[in-house]
Design an enzyme around this catalytic site. Sequence first.
Site, PDB file in Angstrom:
ATOM      1  N   GLY A  75       0.825  -1.212   0.000  1.00  0.00           N
ATOM      2  CA  GLY A  75       0.000   0.000   0.000  1.00  0.00           C
ATOM      3  C   GLY A  75       0.855   1.255   0.000  1.00  0.00           C
ATOM      4  O   GLY A  75       1.948   1.267   0.559  1.00  0.00           O
ATOM      5  N   ARG A 133       1.132  -5.683  -5.158  1.00  0.00           N
ATOM      6  CA  ARG A 133       1.246  -6.614  -4.024  1.00  0.00           C
ATOM      7  C   ARG A 133       1.758  -8.002  -4.421  1.00  0.00           C
ATOM      8  O   ARG A 133       1.587  -8.970  -3.683  1.00  0.00           O
ATOM      9  CB  ARG A 133      -0.116  -6.766  -3.341  1.00  0.00           C
ATOM     10  CG  ARG A 133      -0.554  -5.541  -2.572  1.00  0.00           C
ATOM     11  CD  ARG A 133      -1.596  -5.881  -1.527  1.00  0.00           C
ATOM     12  NE  ARG A 133      -2.049  -4.690  -0.828  1.00  0.00           N
ATOM     13  CZ  ARG A 133      -1.420  -4.156   0.215  1.00  0.00           C
ATOM     14  NH1 ARG A 133      -0.333  -4.719   0.686  1.00  0.00           N
ATOM     15  NH2 ARG A 133      -1.894  -3.069   0.786  1.00  0.00           N
ATOM     16  N   ASP A 164       5.777  -7.918   4.311  1.00  0.00           N
ATOM     17  CA  ASP A 164       5.814  -8.924   3.239  1.00  0.00           C
ATOM     18  C   ASP A 164       6.787  -8.522   2.142  1.00  0.00           C
ATOM     19  O   ASP A 164       7.472  -9.379   1.566  1.00  0.00           O
ATOM     20  CB  ASP A 164       4.412  -9.119   2.659  1.00  0.00           C
ATOM     21  CG  ASP A 164       3.478  -9.786   3.660  1.00  0.00           C
ATOM     22  OD1 ASP A 164       3.947 -10.669   4.401  1.00  0.00           O
ATOM     23  OD2 ASP A 164       2.302  -9.410   3.714  1.00  0.00           O
ATOM     24  N   LYS A 190       8.453   0.674   5.009  1.00  0.00           N
ATOM     25  CA  LYS A 190       7.308   1.535   4.688  1.00  0.00           C
ATOM     26  C   LYS A 190       6.032   0.848   5.134  1.00  0.00           C
ATOM     27  O   LYS A 190       5.913  -0.361   4.952  1.00  0.00           O
ATOM     28  CB  LYS A 190       7.274   1.743   3.172  1.00  0.00           C
ATOM     29  CG  LYS A 190       6.028   2.299   2.625  1.00  0.00           C
ATOM     30  CD  LYS A 190       5.183   1.369   1.719  1.00  0.00           C
ATOM     31  CE  LYS A 190       4.744   0.055   2.210  1.00  0.00           C
ATOM     32  NZ  LYS A 190       3.623  -0.574   1.479  1.00  0.00           N
ATOM     33  N   THR A 191       5.122   1.500   5.723  1.00  0.00           N
ATOM     34  CA  THR A 191       3.717   1.099   5.875  1.00  0.00           C
ATOM     35  C   THR A 191       3.058   2.057   6.844  1.00  0.00           C
ATOM     36  O   THR A 191       3.640   2.403   7.879  1.00  0.00           O
ATOM     37  CB  THR A 191       3.501  -0.363   6.360  1.00  0.00           C
ATOM     38  OG1 THR A 191       2.096  -0.548   6.563  1.00  0.00           O
ATOM     39  CG2 THR A 191       4.225  -0.733   7.636  1.00  0.00           C
ATOM     40  N   ASP A 193       0.680   1.236   8.580  1.00  0.00           N
ATOM     41  CA  ASP A 193       0.135   0.439   9.684  1.00  0.00           C
ATOM     42  C   ASP A 193       0.951   0.515  10.972  1.00  0.00           C
ATOM     43  O   ASP A 193       0.433   0.248  12.051  1.00  0.00           O
ATOM     44  CB  ASP A 193       0.057  -1.044   9.280  1.00  0.00           C
ATOM     45  CG  ASP A 193      -0.940  -1.282   8.159  1.00  0.00           C
ATOM     46  OD1 ASP A 193      -1.586  -0.317   7.729  1.00  0.00           O
ATOM     47  OD2 ASP A 193      -1.062  -2.429   7.711  1.00  0.00           O
ATOM     48  N   GLU A 348      -7.690   7.671   2.522  1.00  0.00           N
ATOM     49  CA  GLU A 348      -7.461   9.131   2.534  1.00  0.00           C
ATOM     50  C   GLU A 348      -6.187   9.524   3.274  1.00  0.00           C
ATOM     51  O   GLU A 348      -5.743  10.663   3.188  1.00  0.00           O
ATOM     52  CB  GLU A 348      -8.668   9.927   3.051  1.00  0.00           C
ATOM     53  CG  GLU A 348      -9.473   9.407   4.227  1.00  0.00           C
ATOM     54  CD  GLU A 348     -10.372   8.232   3.900  1.00  0.00           C
ATOM     55  OE1 GLU A 348      -9.838   7.115   3.907  1.00  0.00           O
ATOM     56  OE2 GLU A 348     -11.585   8.418   3.722  1.00  0.00           O
TER      57      GLU A 348
HETATM   58  P1  FBP Z   1       1.061  -2.200   3.501  1.00  0.00           P
HETATM   59  O1  FBP Z   1       1.265  -3.053   4.700  1.00  0.00           O
HETATM   60  O2  FBP Z   1       1.384  -2.860   2.232  1.00  0.00           O
HETATM   61  O3  FBP Z   1       1.753  -0.880   3.637  1.00  0.00           O
HETATM   62  O4  FBP Z   1      -0.488  -1.845   3.373  1.00  0.00           O
HETATM   63  C1  FBP Z   1      -1.205  -1.291   4.404  1.00  0.00           C
HETATM   64  C2  FBP Z   1      -2.683  -1.121   4.110  1.00  0.00           C
HETATM   65  O5  FBP Z   1      -2.963   0.236   3.883  1.00  0.00           O
HETATM   66  C3  FBP Z   1      -3.524  -1.682   5.265  1.00  0.00           C
HETATM   67  O6  FBP Z   1      -3.679  -0.740   6.281  1.00  0.00           O
HETATM   68  C4  FBP Z   1      -4.805  -2.048   4.574  1.00  0.00           C
HETATM   69  O7  FBP Z   1      -5.514  -3.061   5.263  1.00  0.00           O
HETATM   70  C5  FBP Z   1      -4.338  -2.529   3.246  1.00  0.00           C
HETATM   71  O8  FBP Z   1      -3.129  -1.851   2.980  1.00  0.00           O
HETATM   72  C6  FBP Z   1      -5.317  -2.265   2.140  1.00  0.00           C
HETATM   73  O9  FBP Z   1      -4.902  -2.929   1.013  1.00  0.00           O
HETATM   74  P2  FBP Z   1      -5.277  -2.518  -0.463  1.00  0.00           P
HETATM   75  O10 FBP Z   1      -4.474  -1.282  -0.794  1.00  0.00           O
HETATM   76  O11 FBP Z   1      -4.842  -3.679  -1.262  1.00  0.00           O
HETATM   77  O12 FBP Z   1      -6.737  -2.253  -0.492  1.00  0.00           O
END
Ligand code: FBP
Length: 468
Positions: A75, A133, A164, A190-191, A193, A348
Amino acid sequence: ILGPMTPLERKRLDYHPEIPSLFKNGVFQIAPAKAPHPDLRSLFPRTMDQKAFRLVPGKPHFAPPRRVGVLFSGGPAAGGHNVIAALCDGVGELIGFLNGADGLVRDEWKKLSPDVVAPYRNQGGFDLIGTGRTKIETPEQLKAAQETCRKHQLDGLVIIGGDDSNTNAAVLAEYFLEEHCSTRVIGVPKTIDGDLRSAEIELSFGFDSATKTYAEIIGNIARDAGSARKYYHFIKLMGRSASHITLECALATQPNVALIGEEGLTLPQIVHKLVDVIERRAAAGKNYGVILIPEGLAEFIPNLEGPRDPHGNLQVSQIETDQLLIGEVKKKLKLDKWFPQGHFLGYEGRCCLPTNFDAKYAYVLGCLAAMAIRDRLTGLICSVQHLRKSVEQWQCTLVPIVGLMHFEKRLGKPKPVIAKTLVDLKGEPFTSFVKKRGEWEVQDAYRHPGPIQFFGGAELTDTVPLTL
Ligand code: FBP
């Protein structure tokens, strides 16, 4: 694809992220690294015994790496373009693989010259090269990735991603060594989360910008709740398994209830808690409120299934946990009138203009990755410690990715992956939240952080995440 820039976007181009002076007068020194899980030896024989490398004062050599490739994975998170900007400033030639690991496997790329990168400095999103992904695991994918790196004669490959994606980086680093491919592989954390966290990695970039964006909106909704006095706002927040985002936003905005998935409450216990708070507030004449729900709560509710991504993660952002809770609470409430509103704050917050903190942090991570490739290091992830302190005091280290891995069941099979770090129920951020949350339930103590600031005093522009 870019339209004309807004005045603020243009102004942000002038921002120059500060970097520790050690990037000008420092060298890497071997540092101790965490011992990896012994069962990983058969999978990572060449990178298993890696050491860590810390940037310390010393006489540097200035020959930059000649050719480097970069890709985003997973993401989006604000700050990503600054990792690329730092690489562009620190290497001879930079190419970007398009749409994540797919671009590497299919050899789809674009040249990232200073002119191409220039309009993306300090801007949000990953749109310069896109992201994806895809998990690199089949022999065909590994071979194709290697052929791409050989064809472009890459000294290094930088993978900007979460748990991942950095697992992918470790797999590629090992495979390239086995195949005598000279491309070195470095990961950048990066994330949004905040779950790529450990003793080695203090935080990933993107968390600060995302949580400040959500906190602004939650603060605004709270003010609306206290003004209109008729709605209960159930706000689901992104963050996959871990509730770091919800905890950070709760500390910033002080809602009536913030659920933390890691506490392990069952669905009936959660519903009981919410009904209790809503009824006590009603008795005090308050038929409105703000409730934060981590999207990862869905993972803690038994038997709740949903779609999964290529890494085997439950796609919790597609499960309407806010609506599920609204429905369950409605069944138990003894009030004549009750008006709930569901919200989902997720996408957002991932591509906003990065905060100063993320702009600086991501740029420093890019500088560290460039330096690692220059020194022919591989299978390591960039780590910056002491992020609460001034940039000059940030400690920059490269840590073996294998040391962060463990075995996890994914799509029914045990897989070596980087462990996601959940909220520590004994840690200071959570315990200080627990001390306060009772007060916030009936007595309104909402805080309204307002929008991210780029101009003004440092107390407005350079704050760090509260959970740090
Ligand atoms: P990453 O761990 O790849 O940074 O993604 C985080 C995230 O934004 C989560 O918070 C969310 O559940 C998921 O990606 C949403 O995935 P997608 O962008 O495939 O809808």
